[in-house]
Design a protein around this motif. Structure first.
Motif, PDB file in Angstrom:
ATOM      1  N   ALA A   1      13.743 -44.663 -24.567  1.00 12.70           N
ATOM      2  CA  ALA A   1      13.964 -43.223 -24.635  1.00 12.70           C
ATOM      3  C   ALA A   1      12.668 -42.510 -24.977  1.00 12.70           C
ATOM      4  O   ALA A   1      11.867 -42.999 -25.785  1.00 12.70           O
ATOM      5  N   PHE A   2      12.473 -41.344 -24.351  1.00 10.23           N
ATOM      6  CA  PHE A   2      11.290 -40.506 -24.582  1.00 10.23           C
ATOM      7  C   PHE A   2      11.778 -39.149 -25.051  1.00 10.23           C
ATOM      8  O   PHE A   2      12.490 -38.453 -24.317  1.00 10.23           O
ATOM      9  N   MET A   3      11.443 -38.778 -26.280  1.00  9.51           N
ATOM     10  CA  MET A   3      11.992 -37.582 -26.919  1.00  9.51           C
ATOM     11  C   MET A   3      10.894 -36.571 -27.223  1.00  9.51           C
ATOM     12  O   MET A   3       9.775 -36.938 -27.599  1.00  9.51           O
ATOM     13  N   GLU A   4      11.233 -35.295 -27.026  1.00  9.70           N
ATOM     14  CA  GLU A   4      10.316 -34.248 -27.492  1.00  9.70           C
ATOM     15  C   GLU A   4      10.710 -33.884 -28.924  1.00  9.70           C
ATOM     16  O   GLU A   4      11.889 -33.773 -29.249  1.00  9.70           O
ATOM     17  N   ASN A   5       9.715 -33.730 -29.768  1.00 12.80           N
ATOM     18  CA  ASN A   5       9.959 -33.640 -31.208  1.00 12.80           C
ATOM     19  C   ASN A   5      10.492 -32.300 -31.679  1.00 12.80           C
ATOM     20  O   ASN A   5      11.156 -32.227 -32.710  1.00 12.80           O
ATOM     21  N   ARG A   6      10.205 -31.234 -30.929  1.00 11.04           N
ATOM     22  CA  ARG A   6      10.558 -29.911 -31.444  1.00 11.04           C
ATOM     23  C   ARG A   6      12.067 -29.743 -31.584  1.00 11.04           C
ATOM     24  O   ARG A   6      12.571 -29.259 -32.601  1.00 11.04           O
ATOM     25  N   ASN A   7      12.813 -30.136 -30.535  1.00 13.34           N
ATOM     26  CA  ASN A   7      14.259 -29.947 -30.548  1.00 13.34           C
ATOM     27  C   ASN A   7      15.041 -31.250 -30.541  1.00 13.34           C
ATOM     28  O   ASN A   7      16.272 -31.230 -30.604  1.00 13.34           O
ATOM     29  N   GLY A   8      14.361 -32.383 -30.430  1.00 19.03           N
ATOM     30  CA  GLY A   8      15.055 -33.662 -30.436  1.00 19.03           C
ATOM     31  C   GLY A   8      15.801 -33.953 -29.152  1.00 19.03           C
ATOM     32  O   GLY A   8      16.803 -34.672 -29.168  1.00 19.03           O
ATOM     33  N   LEU A   9      15.304 -33.434 -28.012  1.00 19.25           N
ATOM     34  CA  LEU A   9      15.940 -33.662 -26.723  1.00 19.25           C
ATOM     35  C   LEU A   9      15.347 -34.889 -26.052  1.00 19.25           C
ATOM     36  O   LEU A   9      14.147 -35.178 -26.187  1.00 19.25           O
ATOM     37  N   CYS A  10      16.173 -35.588 -25.312  1.00 17.23           N
ATOM     38  CA  CYS A  10      15.726 -36.757 -24.559  1.00 17.23           C
ATOM     39  C   CYS A  10      15.193 -36.273 -23.218  1.00 17.23           C
ATOM     40  O   CYS A  10      15.966 -35.821 -22.364  1.00 17.23           O
ATOM     41  N   VAL A  11      13.883 -36.365 -23.016  1.00 16.16           N
ATOM     42  CA  VAL A  11      13.273 -35.868 -21.780  1.00 16.16           C
ATOM     43  C   VAL A  11      13.167 -36.950 -20.714  1.00 16.16           C
ATOM     44  O   VAL A  11      12.941 -36.651 -19.544  1.00 16.16           O
ATOM     45  N   ASP A  12      13.330 -38.201 -21.104  1.00 17.73           N
ATOM     46  CA  ASP A  12      13.283 -39.288 -20.125  1.00 17.73           C
ATOM     47  C   ASP A  12      13.942 -40.518 -20.729  1.00 17.73           C
ATOM     48  O   ASP A  12      13.882 -40.727 -21.945  1.00 17.73           O
ATOM     49  N   ILE A  13      14.578 -41.293 -19.866  1.00 17.26           N
ATOM     50  CA  ILE A  13      15.163 -42.559 -20.303  1.00 17.26           C
ATOM     51  C   ILE A  13      14.970 -43.556 -19.180  1.00 17.26           C
ATOM     52  O   ILE A  13      15.196 -43.263 -18.006  1.00 17.26           O
ATOM     53  N   LEU A  14      14.533 -44.742 -19.540  1.00 14.67           N
ATOM     54  CA  LEU A  14      14.187 -45.766 -18.559  1.00 14.67           C
ATOM     55  C   LEU A  14      14.896 -47.063 -18.906  1.00 14.67           C
ATOM     56  O   LEU A  14      14.884 -47.501 -20.060  1.00 14.67           O
ATOM     57  N   VAL A  15      15.512 -47.673 -17.899  1.00 14.92           N
ATOM     58  CA  VAL A  15      16.164 -48.969 -18.057  1.00 14.92           C
ATOM     59  C   VAL A  15      15.325 -50.016 -17.337  1.00 14.92           C
ATOM     60  O   VAL A  15      14.977 -49.845 -16.166  1.00 14.92           O
TER      61      VAL A  15
ATOM     62  N   VAL B   1      22.976 -49.394 -14.119  1.00 15.41           N
ATOM     63  CA  VAL B   1      22.774 -49.177 -15.557  1.00 15.41           C
ATOM     64  C   VAL B   1      21.850 -47.987 -15.787  1.00 15.41           C
ATOM     65  O   VAL B   1      22.044 -47.197 -16.721  1.00 15.41           O
ATOM     66  N   GLN B   2      20.834 -47.827 -14.924  1.00 14.41           N
ATOM     67  CA  GLN B   2      19.942 -46.676 -15.043  1.00 14.41           C
ATOM     68  C   GLN B   2      20.704 -45.372 -14.809  1.00 14.41           C
ATOM     69  O   GLN B   2      20.511 -44.384 -15.531  1.00 14.41           O
ATOM     70  N   LEU B   3      21.583 -45.355 -13.817  1.00 18.67           N
ATOM     71  CA  LEU B   3      22.401 -44.165 -13.565  1.00 18.67           C
ATOM     72  C   LEU B   3      23.307 -43.875 -14.756  1.00 18.67           C
ATOM     73  O   LEU B   3      23.468 -42.713 -15.159  1.00 18.67           O
ATOM     74  N   HIS B   4      23.908 -44.921 -15.322  1.00 17.13           N
ATOM     75  CA  HIS B   4      24.740 -44.758 -16.519  1.00 17.13           C
ATOM     76  C   HIS B   4      23.922 -44.130 -17.642  1.00 17.13           C
ATOM     77  O   HIS B   4      24.369 -43.186 -18.320  1.00 17.13           O
ATOM     78  N   ALA B   5      22.704 -44.615 -17.849  1.00 16.58           N
ATOM     79  CA  ALA B   5      21.853 -44.085 -18.924  1.00 16.58           C
ATOM     80  C   ALA B   5      21.494 -42.624 -18.677  1.00 16.58           C
ATOM     81  O   ALA B   5      21.457 -41.814 -19.617  1.00 16.58           O
ATOM     82  N   HIS B   6      21.222 -42.245 -17.429  1.00 15.89           N
ATOM     83  CA  HIS B   6      20.895 -40.852 -17.121  1.00 15.89           C
ATOM     84  C   HIS B   6      22.069 -39.927 -17.441  1.00 15.89           C
ATOM     85  O   HIS B   6      21.889 -38.841 -18.010  1.00 15.89           O
ATOM     86  N   LEU B   7      23.273 -40.343 -17.079  1.00 16.50           N
ATOM     87  CA  LEU B   7      24.448 -39.511 -17.345  1.00 16.50           C
ATOM     88  C   LEU B   7      24.684 -39.348 -18.846  1.00 16.50           C
ATOM     89  O   LEU B   7      25.002 -38.255 -19.331  1.00 16.50           O
ATOM     90  N   VAL B   8      24.512 -40.439 -19.586  1.00 17.23           N
ATOM     91  CA  VAL B   8      24.723 -40.377 -21.033  1.00 17.23           C
ATOM     92  C   VAL B   8      23.644 -39.520 -21.692  1.00 17.23           C
ATOM     93  O   VAL B   8      23.929 -38.736 -22.613  1.00 17.23           O
ATOM     94  N   ALA B   9      22.399 -39.638 -21.238  1.00 19.06           N
ATOM     95  CA  ALA B   9      21.314 -38.827 -21.795  1.00 19.06           C
ATOM     96  C   ALA B   9      21.549 -37.346 -21.518  1.00 19.06           C
ATOM     97  O   ALA B   9      21.292 -36.486 -22.372  1.00 19.06           O
ATOM     98  N   ALA B  10      22.043 -37.028 -20.317  1.00 21.59           N
ATOM     99  CA  ALA B  10      22.350 -35.632 -19.996  1.00 21.59           C
ATOM    100  C   ALA B  10      23.454 -35.097 -20.909  1.00 21.59           C
ATOM    101  O   ALA B  10      23.380 -33.957 -21.386  1.00 21.59           O
ATOM    102  N   ALA B  11      24.481 -35.914 -21.156  1.00 19.95           N
ATOM    103  CA  ALA B  11      25.561 -35.492 -22.045  1.00 19.95           C
ATOM    104  C   ALA B  11      25.043 -35.267 -23.464  1.00 19.95           C
ATOM    105  O   ALA B  11      25.436 -34.304 -24.144  1.00 19.95           O
ATOM    106  N   TYR B  12      24.148 -36.149 -23.922  1.00 20.51           N
ATOM    107  CA  TYR B  12      23.582 -35.976 -25.266  1.00 20.51           C
ATOM    108  C   TYR B  12      22.793 -34.676 -25.346  1.00 20.51           C
ATOM    109  O   TYR B  12      22.902 -33.928 -26.332  1.00 20.51           O
TER     110      TYR B  12
END
Length: 222
Positions: A76-90, A198-209
């Motif tokens: 997971a790659f997060m931006e620190n200001r708001n704690g959003l996940c800007v990228d996720i890689l499987v 699994v990568q698609l699953h991770a993208h959907l979950v990251a978007a929901a988060y």
């Protein structure tokens, strides 16, 4: 920004699905009659054995003394200001965390996003990764391993600044992303098979988060 990695358990079982890549599966006793292979006295390696249920998964352990299971790597790659996940890689479970971090940084560069700092835990305290960040003019705000020194790359000139201390506090928030994805997003043990699914699953979950996180960041209306 902050980067961190974890293991995602695959939807496959080591005793039932792992067989030698070359030759017939080993003979077992009663367990083999139930679809389970008896590997007693044999060494299983990813070079010689693989899963027939999910060939993209790899055998790994979360730590010494832990059970060997089939996993994927999640990063997971997060931006620190708001704690959003800007990228996720499987990736497969054998890919180094620093290798995955390089790929995500390159993807940010292609989007014309140039991080000024990247925070990470001690697992990223390696010379090649710190040099990689320095070459791209990114300050390595990485937790230091005691006794491992990198003069000119990661020393007091970086760690003495207040920004480094802020990054060390902020980087722990990325664990909230990973924890939420595992607890509520089904990534503790994914039901998908194959690295692309699994990568698609991770993208959907990251978007929901991120949607949940953004809703909490929005100011409350009267």
């Amino acid at each position: 920004f902050t980067v961190d990695g974890t293991l995602i358990e695959a939807w496959a079982s080591v005793p039932k699905s792992v067989h030698p890549k070359d030759g017939p599966p080993p003979e077992g006793g009663g367990r083999h009659d139930q679809g389970m292979v008896d590997f007693h006295g044999q060494r299983r390696k990813n070079d010689t054995h693989g899963s027939t249920t999910d060939p993209d998964s790899r055998m790994a352990r979360k730590g010494l003394g832990k059970e060997t299971r089939l996993y994927y790597g999640g990063h997971a790659f997060m931006e620190n200001r708001n704690g959003l996940c800007v990228d996720i890689l499987v990736t497969d479970a054998l890919t180094k965390e620093t290798t995955a971090a390089r790929e995500m940084l390159e993807r940010q560069r292609r989007k014309r996003v140039r991080p000024s700092t990247v925070g990470a835990d001690k697992g990223y305290h390696h010379r090649d990764f710190v040099e990689h960040l320095r070459e791209r003019r990114v300050a390595p705000h990485i937790a230091q391993i005691k006794g491992r020194k990198m003069p000119g790359l990661l020393d007091g000139r970086t760690t003495r600044h207040e920004g480094y201390k802020v990054s060390q506090r902020k980087r722990k928030r990325v664990e909230e992303i990973i924890g939420w994805m595992k607890a509520y997003g089904g990534l503790r043990r994914t039901m998908m098979r194959g690295i692309e699914r699994v990568q698609l699953h991770a993208h959907l979950v990251a978007a929901a988060y991120n949607l949940l996180r953004i809703s909490r960041l929005r100011p409350m209306t009267p």
